[in-house]
Design a protein around this motif. Structure first.
Motif, mmCIF file in Angstrom:
data_model
loop_
_atom_site.group_PDB
_atom_site.id
_atom_site.type_symbol
_atom_site.label_atom_id
_atom_site.label_comp_id
_atom_site.label_asym_id
_atom_site.label_seq_id
_atom_site.Cartn_x
_atom_site.Cartn_y
_atom_site.Cartn_z
ATOM 1 N N SER A 74 80.463 61.087 49.532
ATOM 2 C CA SER A 74 79.855 60.267 48.951
ATOM 3 C C SER A 74 79.847 60.123 47.529
ATOM 4 O O SER A 74 79.677 58.933 47.069
ATOM 5 C CB SER A 74 78.140 60.482 49.079
ATOM 6 O OG SER A 74 77.933 61.600 48.326
ATOM 7 N N GLY A 93 82.085 52.947 55.626
ATOM 8 C CA GLY A 93 80.588 53.099 55.597
ATOM 9 C C GLY A 93 80.343 54.068 56.551
ATOM 10 O O GLY A 93 79.544 54.981 56.368
ATOM 11 N N GLY A 96 80.858 57.702 55.135
ATOM 12 C CA GLY A 96 79.888 57.744 54.006
ATOM 13 C C GLY A 96 80.568 57.693 52.673
ATOM 14 O O GLY A 96 80.150 58.722 51.987
ATOM 15 N N GLY A 98 82.264 56.974 49.111
ATOM 16 C CA GLY A 98 81.501 56.082 47.793
ATOM 17 C C GLY A 98 82.134 54.913 47.493
ATOM 18 O O GLY A 98 82.555 54.422 48.359
ATOM 19 N N ARG A 99 82.266 54.828 46.047
ATOM 20 C CA ARG A 99 82.777 53.660 45.338
ATOM 21 C C ARG A 99 84.064 53.112 46.033
ATOM 22 O O ARG A 99 85.136 53.936 46.399
ATOM 23 C CB ARG A 99 82.905 53.955 44.048
ATOM 24 C CG ARG A 99 83.212 52.693 43.121
ATOM 25 C CD ARG A 99 83.365 53.334 41.718
ATOM 26 N NE ARG A 99 83.896 52.308 40.928
ATOM 27 C CZ ARG A 99 84.976 52.414 39.888
ATOM 28 N NH1 ARG A 99 85.459 53.458 39.576
ATOM 29 N NH2 ARG A 99 85.367 51.143 39.105
ATOM 30 N N GLN A 129 80.928 43.807 51.130
ATOM 31 C CA GLN A 129 79.475 43.857 51.092
ATOM 32 C C GLN A 129 78.845 43.396 52.261
ATOM 33 O O GLN A 129 77.771 43.366 52.619
ATOM 34 C CB GLN A 129 78.873 43.184 49.658
ATOM 35 C CG GLN A 129 79.258 44.067 48.615
ATOM 36 C CD GLN A 129 80.735 43.456 47.921
ATOM 37 O OE1 GLN A 129 81.411 43.000 48.613
ATOM 38 N NE2 GLN A 129 80.778 43.523 46.594
ATOM 39 N N ARG A 133 76.317 48.305 53.621
ATOM 40 C CA ARG A 133 75.471 48.161 52.476
ATOM 41 C C ARG A 133 75.528 49.688 51.624
ATOM 42 O O ARG A 133 76.584 50.600 51.888
ATOM 43 C CB ARG A 133 74.193 48.487 53.062
ATOM 44 C CG ARG A 133 73.765 47.069 53.867
ATOM 45 C CD ARG A 133 72.092 47.308 54.082
ATOM 46 N NE ARG A 133 72.096 48.049 55.191
ATOM 47 C CZ ARG A 133 72.151 47.876 56.593
ATOM 48 N NH1 ARG A 133 72.377 46.764 56.623
ATOM 49 N NH2 ARG A 133 71.809 48.575 57.542
ATOM 50 N N ASP A 134 74.773 49.408 50.350
ATOM 51 C CA ASP A 134 74.910 50.678 49.550
ATOM 52 C C ASP A 134 76.270 51.325 48.931
ATOM 53 O O ASP A 134 76.273 52.484 49.050
ATOM 54 C CB ASP A 134 73.735 51.602 50.194
ATOM 55 C CG ASP A 134 72.561 51.299 50.668
ATOM 56 O OD1 ASP A 134 72.066 50.254 49.957
ATOM 57 O OD2 ASP A 134 72.223 51.599 51.487
ATOM 58 N N THR A 135 77.081 50.367 48.779
ATOM 59 C CA THR A 135 78.346 50.823 48.364
ATOM 60 C C THR A 135 78.813 50.086 47.165
ATOM 61 O O THR A 135 78.658 48.800 46.878
ATOM 62 C CB THR A 135 79.316 50.554 49.440
ATOM 63 O OG1 THR A 135 79.102 51.569 50.439
ATOM 64 C CG2 THR A 135 80.894 51.110 48.914
ATOM 65 N N ILE A 136 79.201 50.945 46.085
ATOM 66 C CA ILE A 136 79.475 50.128 44.750
ATOM 67 C C ILE A 136 81.044 49.769 45.047
ATOM 68 O O ILE A 136 82.019 50.456 45.568
ATOM 69 C CB ILE A 136 79.649 51.295 43.394
ATOM 70 C CG1 ILE A 136 78.207 51.481 43.381
ATOM 71 C CG2 ILE A 136 80.314 50.571 42.389
ATOM 72 C CD1 ILE A 136 77.907 52.721 42.280
#
Length: 160
Positions: A74, A93, A96, A98-99, A129, A133-136
């Motif tokens: 993450s 995704g 899990g 991260g960026r 996107q 979701r929820d990823t920089i």
């Protein structure tokens, strides 16, 4: 915001994309970097043999799942020469990670291929996107997009 460190990792992705091109493959390269800036794994496209799931982002997601804790994943960053396709975004995704930082976008690639008269892929190009979701997500990076464009031009010029 793209840092100097981000640019250095993206430049490595461009080098990996060039390696893929030199091996007769589509020019894509990716690097997985830990939260403390250590390069953990890198890869380039391996689709020339006919298995179009052999994308570097997918390989890095599998590597991360096998070698990193969920917390480490993450906090890691995936750098890539081109924006993740839907398959790669989904694997990112599911694992899990991260960026994500990419040099050129899927939208740019579609435009370039259209200009070259290349038949579109059966798989739709979607922004990351729209898949996870929820990823920089940061990119494209104008300093590198022309280099990526030229690699794709070289690849498709060879195919004609």
């Amino acid at each position: 915001m793209i840092s100097d460190s981000d640019l250095n990792h993206l430049r490595r992705c461009v080098e990996l994309a060039k390696t893929a091109l030199e091996k007769g493959d589509e020019p894509f390269g990716s690097v997985l970097v830990s939260a403390n800036g250590e390069v953990l794994a890198e890869d380039h496209n391996h689709v020339a043999g006919g298995d179009h799931t052999q994308h570097p982002e997918f390989a890095l997601a599998r590597w991360a799942a096998a070698n990193m804790t969920p917390e480490e994943r993450s906090k890691a960053t995936v750098y890539t020469s081109g924006e993740h396709c839907p398959m790669c975004a989904a694997s990112h995704g599911w694992v899990g990670l991260g960026r994500i930082v990419y040099a050129s976008s899927s939208e740019q690639l579609v435009q370039w291929l259209n200009e070259m008269g290349v038949t579109p892929s059966r798989v739709r190009n979607l922004p990351i996107q729209d898949v996870i979701r929820d990823t920089i997500v940061d990119g494209p990076v104008p300093e590198l997009t022309e280099q990526i464009r030229q690699l794709h031009r070289q690849f498709y010029a060879r195919k004609r």
